[in-house]
Design a protein around this motif. Structure first.
Motif, PDB file in Angstrom:
ATOM      1  N   TRP A   1     -41.901  64.468  -8.731  1.00 28.21           N
ATOM      2  CA  TRP A   1     -42.691  63.837  -7.678  1.00 28.21           C
ATOM      3  C   TRP A   1     -43.049  62.392  -7.974  1.00 28.21           C
ATOM      4  CZ3 TRP A   1     -45.835  68.905  -6.576  1.00 28.21           C
ATOM      5  CH2 TRP A   1     -45.116  69.681  -5.648  1.00 28.21           C
ATOM      6  N   THR A   2     -42.729  61.889  -9.163  1.00 30.43           N
ATOM      7  CA  THR A   2     -42.930  60.463  -9.407  1.00 30.43           C
ATOM      8  C   THR A   2     -41.579  59.749  -9.462  1.00 30.43           C
ATOM      9  OG1 THR A   2     -43.006  60.913 -11.783  1.00 30.43           O
ATOM     10  CG2 THR A   2     -45.115  60.721 -10.655  1.00 30.43           C
ATOM     11  N   GLY A   3     -40.581  60.399 -10.052  1.00 36.61           N
ATOM     12  CA  GLY A   3     -39.256  59.778 -10.198  1.00 36.61           C
ATOM     13  C   GLY A   3     -38.607  59.511  -8.860  1.00 36.61           C
ATOM     14  N   GLY A   4     -38.983  60.285  -7.835  1.00 40.60           N
ATOM     15  CA  GLY A   4     -38.434  60.073  -6.498  1.00 40.60           C
ATOM     16  C   GLY A   4     -38.747  58.677  -5.975  1.00 40.60           C
ATOM     17  N   PHE A   5     -39.884  58.118  -6.420  1.00 40.05           N
ATOM     18  CA  PHE A   5     -40.237  56.781  -5.953  1.00 40.05           C
ATOM     19  C   PHE A   5     -39.279  55.718  -6.463  1.00 40.05           C
ATOM     20  CE2 PHE A   5     -43.922  58.778  -4.422  1.00 40.05           C
ATOM     21  CZ  PHE A   5     -44.371  57.972  -3.407  1.00 40.05           C
ATOM     22  N   VAL A   6     -38.646  55.974  -7.618  1.00 35.64           N
ATOM     23  CA  VAL A   6     -37.648  55.030  -8.124  1.00 35.64           C
ATOM     24  C   VAL A   6     -36.469  55.003  -7.151  1.00 35.64           C
ATOM     25  CG1 VAL A   6     -36.078  54.498 -10.026  1.00 35.64           C
ATOM     26  CG2 VAL A   6     -38.371  55.366 -10.518  1.00 35.64           C
ATOM     27  N   ILE A   7     -36.005  56.191  -6.728  1.00 34.80           N
ATOM     28  CA  ILE A   7     -34.904  56.253  -5.762  1.00 34.80           C
ATOM     29  C   ILE A   7     -35.309  55.570  -4.464  1.00 34.80           C
ATOM     30  CG2 ILE A   7     -33.356  57.782  -4.510  1.00 34.80           C
ATOM     31  CD1 ILE A   7     -33.693  59.867  -6.477  1.00 34.80           C
ATOM     32  N   LEU A   8     -36.517  55.873  -4.038  1.00 37.81           N
ATOM     33  CA  LEU A   8     -37.011  55.303  -2.785  1.00 37.81           C
ATOM     34  C   LEU A   8     -37.036  53.772  -2.853  1.00 37.81           C
ATOM     35  CD1 LEU A   8     -38.078  56.514  -0.178  1.00 37.81           C
ATOM     36  CD2 LEU A   8     -40.351  56.543  -1.172  1.00 37.81           C
ATOM     37  N   ALA A   9     -37.555  53.232  -3.950  1.00 34.08           N
ATOM     38  CA  ALA A   9     -37.716  51.781  -4.064  1.00 34.08           C
ATOM     39  C   ALA A   9     -36.391  51.067  -4.255  1.00 34.08           C
ATOM     40  CB  ALA A   9     -38.645  51.449  -5.232  1.00 34.08           C
ATOM     41  N   LEU A  10     -35.440  51.708  -4.966  1.00 36.78           N
ATOM     42  CA  LEU A  10     -34.185  51.034  -5.284  1.00 36.78           C
ATOM     43  C   LEU A  10     -33.119  51.271  -4.219  1.00 36.78           C
ATOM     44  CD1 LEU A  10     -35.618  50.666  -7.964  1.00 36.78           C
ATOM     45  CD2 LEU A  10     -33.573  51.408  -9.141  1.00 36.78           C
ATOM     46  N   LEU A  11     -33.094  52.471  -3.652  1.00 33.42           N
ATOM     47  CA  LEU A  11     -31.959  52.830  -2.808  1.00 33.42           C
ATOM     48  C   LEU A  11     -32.271  52.893  -1.316  1.00 33.42           C
ATOM     49  CD1 LEU A  11     -30.416  55.666  -5.013  1.00 33.42           C
ATOM     50  CD2 LEU A  11     -29.770  53.273  -4.934  1.00 33.42           C
ATOM     51  N   LEU A  12     -33.544  53.064  -0.946  1.00 31.23           N
ATOM     52  CA  LEU A  12     -33.801  53.236   0.482  1.00 31.23           C
ATOM     53  C   LEU A  12     -34.759  52.215   1.103  1.00 31.23           C
ATOM     54  CD1 LEU A  12     -34.170  57.134   0.794  1.00 31.23           C
ATOM     55  CD2 LEU A  12     -32.146  55.766   1.214  1.00 31.23           C
ATOM     56  N   ALA A  13     -35.958  52.087   0.516  1.00 27.61           N
ATOM     57  CA  ALA A  13     -37.033  51.358   1.207  1.00 27.61           C
ATOM     58  C   ALA A  13     -36.646  49.970   1.725  1.00 27.61           C
ATOM     59  CB  ALA A  13     -38.267  51.287   0.316  1.00 27.61           C
ATOM     60  N   PRO A  14     -36.053  49.081   0.864  1.00 29.55           N
ATOM     61  CA  PRO A  14     -35.790  47.731   1.369  1.00 29.55           C
ATOM     62  C   PRO A  14     -34.806  47.720   2.536  1.00 29.55           C
ATOM     63  CG  PRO A  14     -35.375  47.870  -1.009  1.00 29.55           C
ATOM     64  CD  PRO A  14     -35.650  49.244  -0.528  1.00 29.55           C
ATOM     65  N   TYR A  15     -33.841  48.619   2.525  1.00 26.43           N
ATOM     66  CA  TYR A  15     -32.793  48.609   3.549  1.00 26.43           C
ATOM     67  C   TYR A  15     -33.292  49.227   4.844  1.00 26.43           C
ATOM     68  CZ  TYR A  15     -30.707  47.929  -0.927  1.00 26.43           C
ATOM     69  OH  TYR A  15     -30.469  47.461  -2.182  1.00 26.43           O
ATOM     70  N   LEU A  16     -34.096  50.289   4.718  1.00 24.83           N
ATOM     71  CA  LEU A  16     -34.653  50.892   5.923  1.00 24.83           C
ATOM     72  C   LEU A  16     -35.583  49.888   6.604  1.00 24.83           C
ATOM     73  CD1 LEU A  16     -35.384  54.515   4.686  1.00 24.83           C
ATOM     74  CD2 LEU A  16     -33.535  53.734   6.161  1.00 24.83           C
ATOM     75  N   ARG A  17     -36.315  49.116   5.774  1.00 28.17           N
ATOM     76  CA  ARG A  17     -37.187  48.089   6.336  1.00 28.17           C
ATOM     77  C   ARG A  17     -36.371  47.049   7.092  1.00 28.17           C
ATOM     78  NH1 ARG A  17     -38.612  45.196   8.914  1.00 28.17           N
ATOM     79  NH2 ARG A  17     -40.193  43.580   8.903  1.00 28.17           N
ATOM     80  N   LYS A  18     -35.253  46.623   6.484  1.00 29.11           N
ATOM     81  CA  LYS A  18     -34.401  45.628   7.139  1.00 29.11           C
ATOM     82  C   LYS A  18     -33.836  46.162   8.447  1.00 29.11           C
ATOM     83  CE  LYS A  18     -31.842  42.081   7.957  1.00 29.11           C
ATOM     84  NZ  LYS A  18     -30.549  41.758   7.421  1.00 29.11           N
ATOM     85  N   PHE A  19     -33.522  47.450   8.468  1.00 26.66           N
ATOM     86  CA  PHE A  19     -32.946  48.060   9.667  1.00 26.66           C
ATOM     87  C   PHE A  19     -33.933  47.990  10.821  1.00 26.66           C
ATOM     88  CE2 PHE A  19     -31.144  51.314  12.387  1.00 26.66           C
ATOM     89  CZ  PHE A  19     -29.787  51.141  12.200  1.00 26.66           C
ATOM     90  N   GLY A  20     -35.226  48.116  10.500  1.00 23.65           N
ATOM     91  CA  GLY A  20     -36.254  47.897  11.507  1.00 23.65           C
ATOM     92  C   GLY A  20     -36.424  48.974  12.555  1.00 23.65           C
ATOM     93  N   LYS A  21     -36.508  50.220  12.149  1.00 20.14           N
ATOM     94  CA  LYS A  21     -36.843  51.290  13.097  1.00 20.14           C
ATOM     95  C   LYS A  21     -38.129  51.959  12.628  1.00 20.14           C
ATOM     96  CE  LYS A  21     -33.529  51.356  16.139  1.00 20.14           C
ATOM     97  NZ  LYS A  21     -33.683  50.090  16.776  1.00 20.14           N
ATOM     98  N   PHE A  22     -38.661  52.851  13.472  1.00 21.37           N
ATOM     99  CA  PHE A  22     -39.948  53.438  13.102  1.00 21.37           C
ATOM    100  C   PHE A  22     -39.874  54.875  12.639  1.00 21.37           C
ATOM    101  CE2 PHE A  22     -41.288  49.972  15.849  1.00 21.37           C
ATOM    102  CZ  PHE A  22     -42.049  49.293  14.914  1.00 21.37           C
ATOM    103  N   THR A  23     -38.848  55.593  13.041  1.00 21.05           N
ATOM    104  CA  THR A  23     -38.785  56.998  12.622  1.00 21.05           C
ATOM    105  C   THR A  23     -37.430  57.268  11.983  1.00 21.05           C
ATOM    106  OG1 THR A  23     -37.847  57.862  14.659  1.00 21.05           O
ATOM    107  CG2 THR A  23     -40.247  57.679  14.575  1.00 21.05           C
ATOM    108  N   VAL A  24     -37.375  58.332  11.187  1.00 24.23           N
ATOM    109  CA  VAL A  24     -36.140  58.686  10.494  1.00 24.23           C
ATOM    110  C   VAL A  24     -35.043  59.107  11.481  1.00 24.23           C
ATOM    111  CG1 VAL A  24     -35.132  60.332   8.875  1.00 24.23           C
ATOM    112  CG2 VAL A  24     -37.282  59.198   8.326  1.00 24.23           C
TER     113      VAL A  24
END
Lengths: 86, 598
Positions: free
Chosen positions: B80-103
């Protein structure tokens, strides 16, 4: 335009390399030290138990925080270096 | 003042605080309700994300599982903590750039398909409802204790309050309410831990106390714990596990699940800049880690305190425990906290050998049978539900009444904030992504709201009903939800960002295969739709394929998802050119702009 493209490609390559490095450390402390390599580290005592146990319950979490901040810091520098930041 | 009154006072005061902040913050933030993190500093956003993230599973249940499982359950901490590494490195910045609100919006647009959107909605609902079952289990424990009612009543009361909480919705989106919830939650968790660490080891910092000397016996704390456990036929607290494959897969499941759960991802869609998405993930993990680094200390110390409550003379012994064990606690002289928890049905005592004393030991250990028989024991006499450990911890350690009230308020804050957030994710997936975007685009705003409320009520009734006979402890049920999210949504997001070639058919087949395989494996052992008694195989390690527990199967499901997606993709047409260009553009922060409304 061609310049833009090669610049962007170089940025992406640098990013993927950085991600790979970070994920190696991420896997090493959690799956490595804390789980699979624990028997190898059992000779290193720490507060009534061994280093592998410490990594499983403390060390990996601390390392994860370090990785995320390191990545954010490096990427923000890369963004500026390649002129691709906001 | 009675303990009951103190509990009500603390829970009531914390609710008043959240509602007060919600009213105060509402005026300024209604118009940018969707952009919950907009203009908010990454540290504040990180704190709010931490409150959103840490649920009854983290707060109420996790330390109990750590206490009973020792090293083997470190998976929860790392996962439950290591998942944040995946989130920060592989998903968060790109999903933010994509610019949508829901999955589902991201998946629907990236895979240019309403079918993909609908499949994503189904995956999201399955994972979120399972998650809410875990919250109801945890909230039920908290309410049953602090209102002093049975566990069943506790769950129904929790359901009613969660429903009210979620319907007034606005509370959820307002970052500052969550900051307040985080503060209540973390203070409630750490104060008792500091008291206990100080009492047992003289070190006020729990994460260090756990690895220092136990004052009464002079042994290192963990060694002391191991020695008492051994004496009672239990495995060492720090014992290594045999099945490393299962442990690795379980940790991986929780990690990819973290990166696939809608209510956490959503927070990174809405930070002002791509760089902020990276920082926010880091700050969120810092605030989460304060609890996660304390939890293992709480677990080991509470386990020791529980044992020395039952065997009071064992506390200062170094090795000779015989006398201490003979002088086990007399049931008639049991402390008040055992009596109050007995009323909830979560602690049960049966005097198997009619000696009037409580014998707590491992009666499932065949090597220990002989010793137990020689001592005149006829079975373990005290059944303690894992989920009560954190809530009972201050009482076990004889801490003052206000600490007990505080922890009740913290546990309820954790369960309610997450349950309400998930219910909102479920209702928006149904009313917005499914009905408005797919089935009936002409639906009125009123109709959309009605659909949202009905789906919310439906989800909570279903989760409560299943929560009455939960398929596991709160944290285990939540772990199942993570497996489901990791097996279905995470791979689709990853491939959507990192593969320009991935097309809609591949992604849809992948999600269905990942979700289907994981559900099938879970239902085989835990019963169809978690109905007890409908499981096809007993849920024991001997029956698991390669020793992989249903909790760990999410990682396998994710691999199936990836494999199926790439196989199908390689024999079907590549995505249109503009989609490939879109994927390329997501890779560079430049030109992210504000999150686009729709």
């Amino acid at each position: 335009m061609a310049d833009d493209k090669s610049n962007a490609a170089a940025y992406w390559k640098a990013n993927v390399r950085l991600i790979t490095g970070c994920l190696i450390v991420w896997a090493l402390v959690s799956y490595g030290f804390a789980i699979l390599l624990r028997p190898l580290l059992s000779g290193i005592p720490i507060g009534g138990t061994d280093l592998g146990f410490w990594f499983a319950q403390q060390g990996s979490i601390l390392t994860f925080i370090g990785i995320i901040f390191f990545y954010a810091w490096r990427m923000n520098k890369l963004d500026a270096q390649f002129g691709l930041g906001e | 003042m009675s303990q009951f009154a103190i509990n009500l006072l603390f829970v009531g005061a914390s609710f008043a605080l959240y509602i007060g902040i919600a009213i105060w913050a509402r005026a300024g933030s209604t118009k940018d309700f969707y952009v919950a993190g907009g203009g908010v500093h990454p540290i504040t956003n990180g704190m709010a994300t931490a409150a959103d993230w840490m649920s009854a599973a983290s707060f109420i249940s996790m330390a109990g599982l750590l206490a009973s499982g020792g090293y083997a359950n470190s998976t929860y901490l790392m996962g439950w903590t290591g998942g944040f590494v995946i989130l920060a490195l592989l998903l968060a910045p790109y999903l933010r750039k994509f610019g949508k609100f829901t999955v589902p919006d991201f998946i629907g647009d990236r895979f240019y398909s309403n079918t993909a959107r609908t499949v994503a909605v189904v995956c999201l609902i399955v994972a979120s409802v399972t998650y809410v079952i875990g919250q109801m289990t945890g909230a039920g424990v908290a309410f049953s204790r602090f209102l002093e009612v049975s566990n069943t009543w506790g769950i129904w009361i929790a359901a009613f309050i969660v429903f009210l909480y979620a319907v007034f919705g606005g509370m959820k989106g307002i970052t500052y309410t969550q900051v307040a919830q985080y503060i209540v939650l973390i203070v409630a968790y750490t104060i008792p831990a500091i008291f206990i660490a100080l009492h047992l080891t003289g070190n006020p910092i729990p994460m260090f106390g756990m690895f220092s000397t136990h004052t009464e016996s002079g042994l290192p704390l963990l060694e002391k714990l191991n020695s008492v456990l051994n004496e009672l036929g239990f495995e060492d607290y720090t014992a290594d596990v045999d099945n490393k494959l299962n442990m690795v897969l379980f940790t991986l499941s929780l990690m990819v699940g973290t990166a696939g759960l809608p209510h956490v991802i959503i927070r990174f869609f809405t930070v002002p800049k791509v760089a902020d998405a990276r920082w926010s993930a880091g700050w969120a993990l810092v605030f989460i880690a304060i609890l996660y680094l304390t939890a293992p200390a709480v677990a080991s110390m509470a386990r020791l305190n529980l044992l020395t409550t039952v065997y009071p003379e064992a506390a200062d012994q170094v090795e000779n425990y015989e006398e201490a064990i003979d002088n086990a606690l007399v049931y008639a002289e049991r402390p008040d906290w055992i009596i109050t928890w007995e009323n909830t049905g979560l602690i049960e005592f049966t005097d198997h050998n009619d000696d009037g004393r409580i014998q707590l030991y491992n009666d499932a250990n065949p090597d220990f049978e002989e010793t137990a028989e020689a001592r005149g024991w006829e079975g373990n006499e005290l059944e303690v539900n894992n989920d009560i450990l954190v809530l009972a911890n201050p009482e076990i350690a004889n801490l003052p009444g206000w600490v007990i009230g505080l922890i009740a308020a913290g546990g309820i804050a954790a369960a309610l904030s997450t349950a309400a957030g998930l219910l909102l994710a479920i209702s928006s997936a149904i009313s917005h992504d499914l009905i408005k975007k797919t089935i009936n685009p002409n639906i009125t705003e009123k109709g959309e709201m009605l659909a949202a409320r009905i789906s919310m009520a439906g989800a909570i009734l279903l989760a409560t009903y299943l929560g009455l006979n939960p398929p596991g402890f709160a944290a285990q049920v939540v772990a199942l939800a993570f497996g489901l999210a990791g097996a279905s949504i995470f791979p689709a997001l990853m491939m959507g960002i990192f593969s320009t070639r991935m097309n809609s058919t591949g992604a849809i087949c992948g999600m269905l295969a990942g979700l289907g395989a994981t559900l099938l494996y879970i239902f085989t052992y835990l019963g169809w739709f978690f109905m007890s008694g409908t499981n096809m195989l007993p849920n024991t390690p001997e029956n698991w394929i390669l020793g992989i527990s249903p909790l760990s199967f999410g990682a396998v499901g994710a691999m199936i998802n990836f494999a199926v997606a790439f196989a199908v993709c390689s024999v079907t047409a590549p995505p249109p050119k503009e989609i490939q260009e879109l994927v390329e553009s997501v890779r560079y922060p430049k030109g992210a702009g504000g999150a686009i409304d729709h």
